[in-house]
Enzyme design. Sequence first.
Site: not given
Ligand code: SAH
Ligand code: SF4
Length: 380
Positions: A94, A107, A114, A118, A121, A338
């Site tokens: 996406e 973006c 991934c 986390c 996410c 995000c």
């Molecule tokens: N993997 C990289 C970039 C993609 S995630 C990273 O983790 O930085 C992009 C951003 O979205 C990150 O700052 C992450 O902490 C945030 N993010 C992930 N899940 C989210 C959620 N459910 N709500 C708000 N931000 C989120």
């Molecule tokens: Fe991967 Fe989501 Fe963690 Fe970014 S926030 S490193 S996309 S699992």
Amino acid sequence: MLETLVGMELGEIQGLLSKLEGASVPAFRARQVYDAIYRQRVGGPEQITTLSKSLRAKLATELAFGLPRVRSVYTSSDGTRRYLLELADGKTIESVLMPEGERHTFCISSQVGCPVNCRFCLTAQLGLERNLTAGEIVGQVLLLAAFHGLSASIQKLNVVMMGQGEPLLNLDQVMKAVRLLADPQGVGLSERRLTLSTSGIVPKIDELGQHRVRPKLAISLNASTEEQRRALMPITRKYTLRDLLEACRRYPLRPWEHLTFEYVLLRGVNDSDADARRVVKLLGKLRCKVNLIALNPGPGIPFETPEPERVASFQSIVKRSLPCFVRKPRGRDIFAACGQLKRMAESEALIGIRPRSELEVGAPFASRPVERQTEPVANR
Ligand code: SAH
Ligand code: SF4
């Protein structure tokens, strides 16, 4: 899979042309091809009109052009658009376009899924399917720019690698894409308008700092203590918060640059005033700013979004010491915000998004995607 033209650097195109045309091919031919792909942003080799018909035909049969195919476009009530793109092997990723007056932000994704896991996410639920190639990374920008008719205004574009994936776990391809995007003879974006966001892959942060041309660096902090971060971001077991901050301290910022720390606020987990004070302590000595993101919810995410007052209180504490902003959620109703990128075409039924009407959007190339408008999502 066939080699692709999109993603090739000038030297690679030179090599390709000598293979196809023999060693006598003039050097400027490669430059013409490079210019057509990245500056004119053509949709295929048949549109490279500076080349002879026979060379165009050879390129078309020997290689794939390499732009992703648009499978669907979802448009949010706030104007954000989520593109579901199909790659040559059928896998999907996406990309999100966020219009803001004259200035657009794209973006883009760096991996399919991934591996980082986390807890907050949605992308994490996919696991890692594979890395993207440089061509697939640049291809997202070329395609979205073409769809939105951004020819002259492409210099004003911001590109953030905050879509699917952990860009520092695919650093070689990501940096090749950055070189093509930032080349004034190529796509021509300013490196100041490119941002890479990482969950904190410490050795790769050092490696990134060695590159002469590189994007700005954003770090997903998301916690105020070692234990809290380990619980939310298991990668912290390997790369501790302490080591991450050390890497930030030695990161060679350019004179115009600062670090950005992103902090996802999870209700009752990491959003207290004490957390805010600890964040200030952790980051106080760094040249940086903080972006707060109230959790964007999603199915299977075991956290809640804090109340706006909590977010405001957290911000007011951090703001006393550091620039601190609250990131406006964009496209939450279409799961484009995000952390929400999880290929909803496959899971539309799960989250209750249904195409309400199908209409054609102006496609610059041959493929015409289906635009889907969405019902409000049930869980908000
Ligand atoms: N993997 C990289 C970039 C993609 S995630 C990273 O983790 O930085 C992009 C951003 O979205 C990150 O700052 C992450 O902490 C945030 N993010 C992930 N899940 C989210 C959620 N459910 N709500 C708000 N931000 C989120
Ligand atoms: Fe991967 Fe989501 Fe963690 Fe970014 S926030 S490193 S996309 S699992």
